[in-house]
Design a protein around this motif. Sequence first.
Motif, PDB file in Angstrom:
ATOM      1  N   LEU A  52       0.858  -1.162   0.013  1.00 28.36           N
ATOM      2  CA  LEU A  52      -0.070   0.076  -0.070  1.00 28.36           C
ATOM      3  C   LEU A  52       0.943   1.494   0.012  1.00 28.36           C
ATOM      4  O   LEU A  52       0.658   2.115  -0.736  1.00 28.36           O
ATOM      5  N   PHE A  53       1.924   1.330   0.749  1.00 28.42           N
ATOM      6  CA  PHE A  53       2.937   2.503   0.661  1.00 28.42           C
ATOM      7  C   PHE A  53       3.269   2.663  -0.463  1.00 28.42           C
ATOM      8  O   PHE A  53       3.377   3.798  -0.958  1.00 28.42           O
ATOM      9  N   ASP A  54       3.680   1.585  -1.107  1.00 25.88           N
ATOM     10  CA  ASP A  54       4.353   1.521  -2.451  1.00 25.88           C
ATOM     11  C   ASP A  54       3.487   2.065  -3.619  1.00 25.88           C
ATOM     12  O   ASP A  54       3.714   2.922  -4.399  1.00 25.88           O
ATOM     13  N   LEU A  55       2.269   1.611  -3.578  1.00 23.41           N
ATOM     14  CA  LEU A  55       1.092   1.962  -4.481  1.00 23.41           C
ATOM     15  C   LEU A  55       0.884   3.325  -4.493  1.00 23.41           C
ATOM     16  O   LEU A  55       0.783   4.092  -5.411  1.00 23.41           O
ATOM     17  N   SER A  56       0.486   3.849  -3.049  1.00 18.77           N
ATOM     18  CA  SER A  56       0.387   5.312  -2.779  1.00 18.77           C
ATOM     19  C   SER A  56       1.282   6.296  -3.217  1.00 18.77           C
ATOM     20  O   SER A  56       1.214   7.294  -3.783  1.00 18.77           O
ATOM     21  N   ALA A  57       2.816   5.866  -3.146  1.00 18.86           N
ATOM     22  CA  ALA A  57       3.724   6.668  -3.471  1.00 18.86           C
ATOM     23  C   ALA A  57       4.023   6.707  -4.985  1.00 18.86           C
ATOM     24  O   ALA A  57       4.377   7.838  -5.403  1.00 18.86           O
ATOM     25  N   ALA A  58       3.779   5.445  -5.621  1.00 17.15           N
ATOM     26  CA  ALA A  58       3.767   5.690  -6.868  1.00 17.15           C
ATOM     27  C   ALA A  58       2.834   6.709  -7.449  1.00 17.15           C
ATOM     28  O   ALA A  58       2.960   7.028  -8.897  1.00 17.15           O
TER      29      ALA A  58
END
Length: 387
Positions: A52-58
């Motif tokens: 989720l962190f990676d998706l939101s950052a992307a």
Amino acid sequence: RSRTGNAPNPSVLFDVFSSFGFAAQSAVIKHLLSRGRVDIAIASGRLSERELFDLSAARGLAEVNVIPASRARHARPSVVVITDLRSVRVWRSTRFAFLHHGSSHGNIAVPYAFYMLQEGQAQYMLCLSEAEKQQGEAFFGGDFSARAVVAGPPKLDALVNGKFDRAQVLETAGLDPRWPTILVNSHWTPTSLFRSSDLSLLGRSLGGLNANVLVTAHYHLFNADSENFSGRIDWLARLRTVFDGPRMRVLSRIADNHPILYAADVLIGDHSSITLEYATLYRPILLYRNPSHRRSDAAMDDLLLDTVITFQNPGSVSDLIHTHGQVPIDPQPRKRLLEYCFAHLGESAHRAAQELESLAILGRFRNGTEAVPDLPPCAPSTRDENR
């Protein structure tokens, strides 16, 4: 962080089922965060917090609050936004709103959005168009009008507003942007382009063209372990075998396919929602027609056929591209299709954000007219405060 005593702030929780669904949710989240009228968080019972962190950052949402699925119930959200089946548990009194993860109309006997409401996954629905809302009224009757609002397709805003760089997309794929580019896309169903046609004919036909060829498919098709979605076939390996030319690139699961849509000069597709999304660019579409496939929305099907070139023999696509690929399409039939399928193109995320704010604050949709009371902006939150 309550505005009034110990009562919780109005809040919206986005239940992230997949990266595909998050592409639609993230467009709305950006507008809600910029408005600052309700608390925003994301959670998932399917994806890890790191994912989720990676998706939101992307997606440029590094500031959004990520909470563990186990904490979602204690967060007591006013509204939960789903794009597929629920993956987190919350209070029974919470309102659930369905947001389309794609832009499909009538691919199956019961439209997926209606199925979500029929099965009790959601009580409220953000419709793609006025036509879809009317279909819902006919399907459900009763109080559906009060539980549905026409918001349009939020995930298409960036595509419609030209927020991508064609040259950069193609160069990233190792392709020369000076060449014309053909995008080939397929749904996962047994009647789809890849699963029901001769891929070798298609590969040979496209291999003879002086063009870049991008190849992708619905993300379910790449689930090689599924009998339903892929027929237990490793489609990534098969596609790479067929489309192996120096200017051909096969792309597997991608969280956001809109950059490659924007980079393509022609689409070869089928009944996938990608075909309707690409239609917003007013570029040529070659549509594979499997006689066995039937849409539930005959009106949309007729409008689509008025603005595409159809084929059944994959070996004919090179001739069709030579004949139609550089001929400007007639804009009027395409406009009629888009008016039927989509409302508020280019500004749908803003509209959806307003309606979700109203649902969180007032307990009902504003339907574009009712004013939502002014509230003090939410205090800034940190991403780990609810852990």
